[in-house]
Design an enzyme around this catalytic site. Structure first.
Site, short mmCIF file in Angstrom:
data_model
loop_
_atom_site.label_atom_id
_atom_site.label_comp_id
_atom_site.label_asym_id
_atom_site.label_seq_id
_atom_site.Cartn_x
_atom_site.Cartn_y
_atom_site.Cartn_z
CE LYS A 121 50.64 29.46 45.52
NZ LYS A 121 51.38 28.54 46.36
CB THR A 122 51.38 26.37 39.34
OG1 THR A 122 51.90 27.22 39.93
CG2 THR A 122 51.65 26.46 37.80
CD GLU A 165 50.12 30.02 41.29
OE1 GLU A 165 51.28 29.70 41.74
OE2 GLU A 165 50.18 29.56 39.87
#
Length: 464
Positions: A121-122, A165
Site C-alpha cells: 500500500k505505502t 493509503e
C-alpha cells in the site's frame, strides 16, 4: 480557513500524533489552517516536522495536554481505553473521532484514489503521489511512510485529487468512498481482527461496496485473494473492474519485466497500446505496484503515456528497500517487510539485484499474534538469505502471548536450512554483523519495529 476544513477539525487534538497515519492527517489539517495539537510517547523527527507546521506537540500522555476548547480528539485503533487524554475528553464531552473518519473528511469533494491490500500500500500510494506531482497536478496525499524527509508522508495540494493509503487492519478502510480503489492483494494477516480468509474477503467486499457510483476497482489478476474479491464483485452495478498482471487475460497486461541492477524496465499493454517505462526500485512486486498505479491513474482520466513517464520519477520510500549507506564495502539496506510474503518478495528482489553478493538479514518479528500464526512461514522466508540474525519480538500494541517467542521463527528457519543466529540484545547486533560481514555483502535490517534504528549503528561499527 482554507477550503475543505471540516468544522469539527478546526482545533483537533491527536493522541499518538507521531504515528505514520496520524501525523499525516495532522499535517494536512495544519496546512489547511487548523490549530493542531497532540501528544506522543516520545519526541521524534516527525513531531519536530509537525511543530514546523505550527502544531503543538506534547511529549508523554497526560490529561492536562488536552485543551478545553479542542473541537475533537482524534485516535487510532492503537490508543487504549485508559489513556488519560481520552478519559479527559469524556469528562469535557469533546467528540472522539477515529483516524479513518478524520481522513475521510479530508477527502470530501476531491477525486480520491484509495490504495488497499495486505502488502504494497505505502509503495503504490507513494508512486501515485510522486508521479501525479511530477505531472503538475499537485495532489493531496496521505501515506503510511515518509517519501524522504520526516513529515513527507502527507501533503495538502491545490489540485482536485486525493491519494490515500486504505488500511484494512482494523476495517477502517470501510469509511472511505473513493472514485478509484486499488486492491493489490489479500492475505490473512492482522489475526487479532480477522479469524479467516473468508472474513478478509468479506471486509474487502465491503470496501469495494463503498466505491462511488461510476467508479473503478483496479485489482491484481494473478494474486489469489485479490482475484477472489474480483470474482465476487464483478457485475456490481456502477463499478468497473480493471485487472492487471502478467496473465494474458489481464485488462492491463504486463508483457515483460527486465531487471537492471536496482531498477526494472516494465512493458505493459494498456488500452491496446504498448508502453515501456522504468521503475527505480528492484523486484517484480514493485513493478506490479507501479502498473497498479498506472491503471488507477488512467481510470481517473490521466493519459497513460504521461503517467508512465512520470512513474519513473519515483525513487522509493523510506524503509522500502531503502539504501542506508555503505561502509567497508558493505551496503546496508532497510526493509519494512514483516509478513512472510513481504519478506520473500524483498529478499528475492535483492537477490536478483545483488549478483553474487551475500545477503545478511537482521530480522525483528512484529507482533506476538503475527508470530504465533505466521512464524513458521517467516522462518522459511529467511532461508532465502545467506545468514540471519533474529531478534526478540517487537510487541507494538500487544501484550505477550505465553509460549510465543522468536524461537518459533528460528526453529523453522533452521529446519529450512537457514544459517540463523539468535540475539536477545539489540545493542549487540552491530558487533555481531561486523563479525559476519565481508566486503561485497548486503545487510538488510528487516521488520516493522525499531530494527530500522540499527542501520546507522551497523554502518558506524563497520566503519570503525
Amino acid at each position: 480557513m482554507k477550503p475543505g476544513l471540516p468544522t469539527a477539525m478546526e482545533r483537533p487534538h491527536f493522541i499518538g500524533i507521531g504515528g505514520a497515519g496520524m501525523s499525516g492527517i495532522a499535517k494536512i489539517l495544519a496546512q489547511r489552517g487548523a490549530r493542531v495539537a497532540g501528544s506522543d510517547a516520545r519526541d521524534s523527527d516527525t513531531a519536530r516536522a509537525l511543530r514546523a507546521h505550527g502544531a503543538t506537540v506534547h511529549i508523554g500522555h497526560a490529561a492536562g495536554h488536552l485543551a478545553e476548547d479542542a473541537t475533537c480528539v482524534v485516535v487510532s485503533s492503537a490508543i487504549r481505553a485508559d489513556n488519560p487524554e481520552l478519559a479527559r475528553a469524556a469528562e469535557l464531552a469533546i467528540p472522539v473521532v477515529h483516524r479513518s473518519d478524520a481522513l475521510a473528511g479530508l477527502m470530501d469533494g476531491l477525486r480520491t484514489i484509495a490504495v488497499a491490500g495486505t502488502h504494497g500500500k505505502t509503495t503504490t500510494t507513494s508512486m501515485l503521489a510522486v508521479s501525479l506531482a511530477a505531472l503538475g497536478l499537485d495532489p493531496s496525499y496521505a501515506i503510511g511512510g515518509d517519501l524522504d524527509a520526516p513529515g513527507s508522508n502527507a501533503h495538502h495540494g491545490e489540485g482536485d485529487i486525493f491519494v490515500a493509503e486504505a488500511d484494512e487492519s482494523d476495517r477502517s478502510f470501510h469509511r472511505y468512498a473513493p472514485q478509484v480503489a486499488i486492491i493489490l492483494n489479500a492475505e490473512l494477516d492482522h489475526h487479532a481482527n480477522y479469524a479467516s480468509m473468508e472474513e478478509i474477503h468479506e471486509s474487502f467486499e465491503t470496501f469495494v461496496g463503498k466505491i462511488e457510483p461510476g467508479g473503478t476497482l483496479v485489482v491484481a489478476h494473478g494474486q489469489e485473494g485479490a482475484a477472489e474479491i474480483a470474482r465476487r464483485v464483478r457485475g456490481t452495478e456502477g463499478v468497473t473492474v480493471v485487472t492487471y498482471g502478467e496473465e494474458p487475460e489481464a485488462d492491463v497486461r504486463i508483457t515483460k519485466i527486465t531487471p537492471r541492477g536496482l531498477t526494472s524496465e516494465v512493458t505493459v499493454v494498456i488500452d491496446g497500446r504498448m508502453l515501456t517505462f522504468t521503475v527505480s526500485v528492484p523486484g517484480r512486486h514493485y513493478a506490479h505496484n507501479a502498473v497498479a498505479a498506472l491503471a488507477a491513474g488512467v481510470a481517473l482520466g490521466i493519459p497513460a503515456h504521461n503517467l508512465a513517464s512520470a512513474l519513473g520519477k519515483y525513487t522509493g520510500v523510506k524503509r522500502r528497500l531503502q539504501l542506508k549507506g555503505e561502509a567497508a564495502g558493505v551496503q546496508v539496506i532497510d526493509s519494512y517487510a514483516h509478513h512472510p510474503t513481504e519478506m520473500t518478495a524483498d529478499l528475492e528482489a535483492i537477490r536478483g539485484a545483488a549478483a553474487d553478493s551475500r545477503i545478511l538479514v537482521v530480522f525483528q518479528p512484529h507482533l506476538f499474534s503475527r508470530t504465533q500464526e505466521l512464524g513458521k512461514e517467516m522462518g522459511r522466508a529467511l532461508a532465502l538469505a545467506d545468514a540471519s540474525v533474529v531478534l526478540d519480538i517487537y510487541p507494538a500494541r500487544e501484550d505477550p502471548i505465553p509460549g510465543v517467542t522468536s524461537e518459533i521463527i528460528i526453529a523453522a528457519a533452521r529446519s529450512a536450512g537457514a544459517d540463523v543466529t539468535t540475539e536477545h540484545d539489540k545493542g549487540a547486533v552491530a558487533d555481531v554483523i561486523a563479525g559476519m560481514a565481508k566486503p561485497g555483502d548486503l545487510v538488510l535490517t528487516m521488520g516493522a519495529g525499531d530494527v530500522t534504528d540499527l542501520g546507522p549503528a551497523i554502518l558506524a561499527r563497520l566503519s570503525s
